[in-house]
Write a protein that holds these residues in place. Structure first.
Motif, mmCIF file in Angstrom:
data_model
loop_
_atom_site.group_PDB
_atom_site.id
_atom_site.type_symbol
_atom_site.label_atom_id
_atom_site.label_comp_id
_atom_site.label_asym_id
_atom_site.label_seq_id
_atom_site.Cartn_x
_atom_site.Cartn_y
_atom_site.Cartn_z
ATOM 1 N N VAL A 1 0.811 -1.220 0.000
ATOM 2 C CA VAL A 1 0.000 0.000 0.000
ATOM 3 C C VAL A 1 0.845 1.272 0.000
ATOM 4 O O VAL A 1 0.579 2.199 -0.778
ATOM 5 C CB VAL A 1 -0.994 -0.013 1.176
ATOM 6 N N PRO A 2 1.880 1.411 0.851
ATOM 7 C CA PRO A 2 2.665 2.660 0.824
ATOM 8 C C PRO A 2 3.248 2.974 -0.547
ATOM 9 O O PRO A 2 3.241 4.137 -0.985
ATOM 10 C CB PRO A 2 3.761 2.401 1.866
ATOM 11 N N THR A 3 3.755 1.971 -1.242
ATOM 12 C CA THR A 3 4.318 2.202 -2.573
ATOM 13 C C THR A 3 3.247 2.612 -3.566
ATOM 14 O O THR A 3 3.439 3.517 -4.392
ATOM 15 C CB THR A 3 5.032 0.923 -3.078
ATOM 16 N N VAL A 4 2.091 1.953 -3.482
ATOM 17 C CA VAL A 4 0.987 2.254 -4.405
ATOM 18 C C VAL A 4 0.473 3.680 -4.228
ATOM 19 O O VAL A 4 0.101 4.353 -5.200
ATOM 20 C CB VAL A 4 -0.156 1.229 -4.193
ATOM 21 N N LEU A 5 0.469 4.164 -2.978
ATOM 22 C CA LEU A 5 -0.150 5.461 -2.688
ATOM 23 C C LEU A 5 0.845 6.615 -2.537
ATOM 24 O O LEU A 5 0.428 7.758 -2.308
ATOM 25 C CB LEU A 5 -0.981 5.360 -1.396
ATOM 26 N N GLU A 6 2.129 6.366 -2.706
ATOM 27 C CA GLU A 6 3.112 7.400 -2.380
ATOM 28 C C GLU A 6 2.974 8.662 -3.240
ATOM 29 O O GLU A 6 3.302 9.774 -2.804
ATOM 30 C CB GLU A 6 4.535 6.837 -2.493
ATOM 31 N N ASP A 7 2.466 8.532 -4.481
ATOM 32 C CA ASP A 7 2.326 9.694 -5.359
ATOM 33 C C ASP A 7 0.918 10.273 -5.335
ATOM 34 O O ASP A 7 0.607 11.182 -6.135
ATOM 35 C CB ASP A 7 2.688 9.315 -6.802
ATOM 36 N N LEU A 8 0.066 9.778 -4.441
ATOM 37 C CA LEU A 8 -1.326 10.236 -4.415
ATOM 38 C C LEU A 8 -1.464 11.746 -4.197
ATOM 39 O O LEU A 8 -2.282 12.386 -4.872
ATOM 40 C CB LEU A 8 -2.103 9.468 -3.335
ATOM 41 N N PRO A 9 -0.728 12.376 -3.257
ATOM 42 C CA PRO A 9 -0.924 13.821 -3.036
ATOM 43 C C PRO A 9 -0.754 14.658 -4.299
ATOM 44 O O PRO A 9 -1.390 15.710 -4.447
ATOM 45 C CB PRO A 9 0.141 14.157 -1.991
ATOM 46 N N ALA A 10 0.100 14.200 -5.217
ATOM 47 C CA ALA A 10 0.343 14.993 -6.433
ATOM 48 C C ALA A 10 -0.900 15.121 -7.292
ATOM 49 O O ALA A 10 -0.989 16.030 -8.137
ATOM 50 C CB ALA A 10 1.479 14.363 -7.244
#
Length: 357
Positions: A211-220
């Protein structure tokens, strides 16, 4: 649910015997194991001939028992006594089982009814370990579904105040984690709905460690003004995943061992001390292949305190995906067909309950 008694997917000891036994001597060994497990008394040739239809004379049975003793499958505990199986004898007995004892229809209905009454994951595990201990009259061990093997079923965000959210993580195994999120600025309903949808769209179905890897670019993917709140939500989510990485087990039925005091050399204390070590139990269960049943007998177990026991374990989960392990620990003088049947049946039902939850 099918429960035909066939030992599907059993994991047997990979080490070959010195040479295969012929079917007659194997039948004698089976009879010795069955009688010793049932009577708790060393078995003599006369008793074997009287109780079993072996189709040979007492003299032939005595010769077969002598050969079995020479090859290390049985031994004589006292000079004037009959014979009892060794670890090697139990191993061959288990490896050559034609079938395990299936649960009867009333037993299967009772198992399902008992497990279906569970209200949450903790209750499922607690009911499972008690049920296993009662069915087998051994010590039961159940591992909680591993978060490293679990996947995200749903992530919910609930607004409590303009700047305070409740994050709820639900896994495919029914585990629920709740965390409070203090946001740096008010979060409106539109942002909340957008964030909720993107979290589930990207992380839904993912294994938790991913999950952390999948969501790491979410804020952008959000407006600059909203990114601090999104990052705060992700930080809390990732912390929750890290905190829950510890493996947990539940134990029941330790008192059952008192019925087998004479099965343990000198004292039962080393067994009880080993059972108190969670890391030992986790490693024992960890030796179980995902979908296969594993039987470890006596000195095959790497922990000295458990060298007079046997461990029967199997993975459980939905479909072919094992999320954790369960099993029982008891003396080597164990009803292996019945114990293996009970462990397998309970694992199947627990997997169904988790899949339906």
């Amino acid at each position: 649910m099918p429960d035909d008694g066939k030992p599907d997917g059993r994991l047997i000891d990979p080490r070959p015997s010195a040479r295969p036994l012929d079917e007659r001597r194997l039948a004698v060994l089976r009879a010795i194991v069955q009688d010793y497990v049932g009577t708790e008394e060393p078995v003599g040739s006369k008793a074997l001939v009287e109780r079993h239809n072996l189709g040979v004379s007492p003299a032939t049975v005595r010769n077969d028992m002598s050969a079995l003793e020479e090859e290390g499958y049985i031994h004589q505990p006292h000079t004037s006594a009959g014979r009892i199986p060794t670890d090697k004898g139990y191993r061959l007995f288990v490896d050559r089982l034609a079938e395990v004892k299936p649960m009867t229809p009333p037993e299967r209905r009772a198992i399902r009814h008992f497990l279906e009454g569970a209200v949450d994951l903790d209750d499922v595990v607690a009911r499972t370990v008690r049920l296993l201990a009662q069915l087998t009259r051994q010590v039961a061990v159940v591992q909680y579904p591993s978060l490293t093997r679990s996947t995200v079923r749903h992530i919910e965000l609930v607004s409590l105040t303009p700047t305070k959210l409740m994050l709820v993580l639900i896994t495919n195994t029914g585990r629920v984690e709740q965390r409070m999120v203090d946001c740096p600025a008010p979060v409106g309903e539109a942002l909340l709905a957008d964030l909720r949808a993107k979290l589930n769209g990207m992380a839904g179905g993912c294994r938790l460690p991913e999950v952390p890897t999948v969501l790491e670019d979410l804020p952008a993917g959000f407006e600059p003004a909203d990114r601090p709140a999104v990052s705060t939500v992700l930080t809390v989510l990732f912390e929750a995943l890290a905190e829950q990485n510890e493996e947990r087990i539940m134990l029941a039925g330790t008192a059952n061992l008192t019925r087998f005091g004479h099965d343990f050399p000198l004292t039962i204390r080393p067994v009880l001390e080993a059972l108190e070590e969670q890391v030992v139990l986790l490693r024992l269960l960890g030796e179980t292949a995902d979908s296969a049943m594993t039987v470890r007998i006596g000195h095959e177990i790497a922990y000295e305190g458990l060298n007079s026991t046997s461990v029967v374990s199997v993975g459980y989960g939905s479909g072919d995906q094992s999320v954790a392990k369960l099993g029982v620990i008891g003396p080597t003088r164990m009803d292996y067909p019945g114990t293996m049947g009970a462990v397998r049946a309970v694992a199947r039902y627990v997997g169904q309950i988790l899949a339906e939850s």
